[in-house]
Scaffold this motif. Structure first.
Motif, PDB file in Angstrom:
ATOM      1  N   THR A  52       0.835  -1.205   0.000  1.00  0.00           N
ATOM      2  CA  THR A  52       0.000   0.000   0.000  1.00  0.00           C
ATOM      3  C   THR A  52       0.870   1.256   0.000  1.00  0.00           C
ATOM      4  O   THR A  52       0.559   2.231  -0.667  1.00  0.00           O
ATOM      5  N   HIS A  53       1.955   1.215   0.807  1.00  0.00           N
ATOM      6  CA  HIS A  53       2.860   2.377   0.885  1.00  0.00           C
ATOM      7  C   HIS A  53       4.148   1.941   1.562  1.00  0.00           C
ATOM      8  O   HIS A  53       4.305   0.781   1.942  1.00  0.00           O
ATOM      9  N   SER A  54       5.089   2.863   1.691  1.00  0.00           N
ATOM     10  CA  SER A  54       6.449   2.492   2.100  1.00  0.00           C
ATOM     11  C   SER A  54       6.670   2.458   3.613  1.00  0.00           C
ATOM     12  O   SER A  54       7.747   2.071   4.057  1.00  0.00           O
ATOM     13  N   LEU A  56       7.239   1.622   7.413  1.00  0.00           N
ATOM     14  CA  LEU A  56       7.895   0.418   7.920  1.00  0.00           C
ATOM     15  C   LEU A  56       6.910  -0.625   8.454  1.00  0.00           C
ATOM     16  O   LEU A  56       7.136  -1.833   8.292  1.00  0.00           O
ATOM     17  N   ASP A  57       5.818  -0.179   9.101  1.00  0.00           N
ATOM     18  CA  ASP A  57       4.876  -1.164   9.660  1.00  0.00           C
ATOM     19  C   ASP A  57       4.188  -1.980   8.567  1.00  0.00           C
ATOM     20  O   ASP A  57       3.575  -3.009   8.855  1.00  0.00           O
ATOM     21  N   HIS A  58       4.322  -1.557   7.298  1.00  0.00           N
ATOM     22  CA  HIS A  58       3.695  -2.278   6.180  1.00  0.00           C
ATOM     23  C   HIS A  58       4.700  -3.039   5.308  1.00  0.00           C
ATOM     24  O   HIS A  58       4.301  -3.809   4.443  1.00  0.00           O
ATOM     25  N   VAL A  59       5.983  -2.788   5.509  1.00  0.00           N
ATOM     26  CA  VAL A  59       6.997  -3.446   4.651  1.00  0.00           C
ATOM     27  C   VAL A  59       8.061  -4.201   5.443  1.00  0.00           C
ATOM     28  O   VAL A  59       8.920  -4.856   4.861  1.00  0.00           O
ATOM     29  N   GLY A 158      -5.586   0.324   3.476  1.00  0.00           N
ATOM     30  CA  GLY A 158      -4.232   0.679   3.906  1.00  0.00           C
ATOM     31  C   GLY A 158      -4.341   1.846   4.883  1.00  0.00           C
ATOM     32  O   GLY A 158      -5.333   1.949   5.614  1.00  0.00           O
ATOM     33  N   ASP A 159      -3.357   2.723   4.916  1.00  0.00           N
ATOM     34  CA  ASP A 159      -3.396   3.886   5.799  1.00  0.00           C
ATOM     35  C   ASP A 159      -3.958   5.074   5.023  1.00  0.00           C
ATOM     36  O   ASP A 159      -3.471   5.403   3.936  1.00  0.00           O
ATOM     37  N   THR A 160      -4.940   5.730   5.602  1.00  0.00           N
ATOM     38  CA  THR A 160      -5.518   6.893   4.923  1.00  0.00           C
ATOM     39  C   THR A 160      -6.191   7.826   5.913  1.00  0.00           C
ATOM     40  O   THR A 160      -6.591   7.414   6.995  1.00  0.00           O
ATOM     41  N   LYS A 197      -2.197  11.989   8.914  1.00  0.00           N
ATOM     42  CA  LYS A 197      -3.075  11.491   7.845  1.00  0.00           C
ATOM     43  C   LYS A 197      -3.552  10.067   8.102  1.00  0.00           C
ATOM     44  O   LYS A 197      -3.333   9.148   7.302  1.00  0.00           O
ATOM     45  N   HIS A 198      -4.171   9.914   9.266  1.00  0.00           N
ATOM     46  CA  HIS A 198      -4.906   8.698   9.615  1.00  0.00           C
ATOM     47  C   HIS A 198      -6.358   9.102   9.888  1.00  0.00           C
ATOM     48  O   HIS A 198      -6.753  10.234   9.585  1.00  0.00           O
ATOM     49  N   LEU A 199      -7.129   8.197  10.481  1.00  0.00           N
ATOM     50  CA  LEU A 199      -8.515   8.496  10.843  1.00  0.00           C
ATOM     51  C   LEU A 199      -8.732   8.280  12.335  1.00  0.00           C
ATOM     52  O   LEU A 199      -8.074   7.427  12.948  1.00  0.00           O
ATOM     53  N   THR A 220      -9.345  -1.628  11.162  1.00  0.00           N
ATOM     54  CA  THR A 220      -7.980  -2.113  11.357  1.00  0.00           C
ATOM     55  C   THR A 220      -7.050  -0.972  11.788  1.00  0.00           C
ATOM     56  O   THR A 220      -7.462   0.186  11.862  1.00  0.00           O
ATOM     57  N   HIS A 221      -5.809  -1.336  12.105  1.00  0.00           N
ATOM     58  CA  HIS A 221      -4.750  -0.365  12.403  1.00  0.00           C
ATOM     59  C   HIS A 221      -5.024   0.415  13.685  1.00  0.00           C
ATOM     60  O   HIS A 221      -4.616   1.576  13.828  1.00  0.00           O
ATOM     61  N   LEU A 222      -5.709  -0.218  14.664  1.00  0.00           N
ATOM     62  CA  LEU A 222      -5.981   0.468  15.934  1.00  0.00           C
ATOM     63  C   LEU A 222      -4.704   0.541  16.760  1.00  0.00           C
ATOM     64  O   LEU A 222      -3.879  -0.375  16.735  1.00  0.00           O
TER      65      LEU A 222
END
Ligand SMILES: [Zn+2]
Ligand SMILES: [Zn+2]
Length: 254
Positions: A52-54, A56-59, A158-160, A197-199, A220-222
């Protein structure tokens, strides 16, 4: 198509794992710490990683995945992402300093990994499954994914933060069955949500107002340790059809 949730947390600690979804046996969407729970045969079976993006928590598990099973595989692992994300991986992660450049090793002719540019909005078809990238709104270039199987589609943000295009695409997806959307922080951290830039729950409620679909919504991503508080705030904002918390180990059949 079967989608198994390997990680659904905004951080680590105890049972928390960061973002990763396993599609059937051969496709990963993001490579957070949840990938580390897979067995060696499961790791070896991964042919594609969609990022989704670069961040670190995603790669973070991608370098270890290649180091652990890359040499046992007959084909390179194909890493799909938009060019800006691949460029960050090349310059800051697989740069020969932080980790070896497995896009050129062991030899440039037969590397352990290949980078596949997937333009924003682009789609890849893999044996009856399609993955389409959808623009979202984060502090670095980022996309969500729409994964379509024989029985319907699942969308993953992803993160948005606040965004329109993502919801437009989802509202136009007739067979949409599940939406996985992030909500990282509590309402008291609305300012932080905007800056990073999260929710937060109040922002999520506004976002879900843009979704014209009866698809089930999963969160997700709590932030670790605040999961119950965030879900309680979500329930206050959205008393009917309240989204559920996405759980590690949860499986979706599509
Ligand atoms: Zn991020
Ligand atoms: Zn993240």
């Amino acid at each position: 198509m079967k989608i198994r949730i390997l990680g659904a947390s905004g951080g680590i600690g105890a049972q928390a794992r960061t973002t990763s979804l396993l599609v059937d046996r051969d496709i990963l969407i993001d490579a957070g710490t949840g990938v580390g729970d897979l067995t060696l045969p499961e790791l070896r079976a991964i042919d594609h990683v969609f990022l989704t993006h670069s961040h670190l928590d995603h790669v973070t598990m991608l370098p270890f995945l290649l180091d652990t099973v890359g040499a046992d595989r007959e084909r390179p692992v194909m890493v799909h992402a938009q060019e800006a994300t691949l460029d960050t991986l090349r310059r800051h992660l697989f740069n020969g300093q932080l980790w070896p450049d497995f896009s050129r090793l062991p030899t440039p002719e037969a590397p352990l990994m290949t980078f596949q540019t997937l333009p924003v909005g682009g789609e890849v078809a893999l044996n009856g499954r399609t993955l389409r990238s959808i623009p979202v709104n984060h502090v670095v270039p980022a996309v969500g994914y729409l994964a379509r199987g024989a029985k319907g589609s699942l969308a993953f943000s992803g993160d948005t933060t606040v965004t329109d295009e993502f919801w437009k695409v989802l509202s136009a997806t007739g067979d949409l069955r599940h939406v996985i959307i992030e909500t990282s922080f509590m309402d008291e951290d609305e300012e932080l949500s905007r800056i990073s830039k999260h929710l937060c729950p109040s922002m999520l409620a506004g976002e879900l107002g843009k979704l014209k679909s009866a698809a089930k919504v999963h969160i997700t991503h709590l932030m670790p340790g605040r999961e119950d508080d965030i879900m309680r705030e979500i329930a206050r904002h959205i008393p009917n059809n309240t989204p559920r918390r996405l759980e590690r180990g949860q499986v979706f059949e599509l």
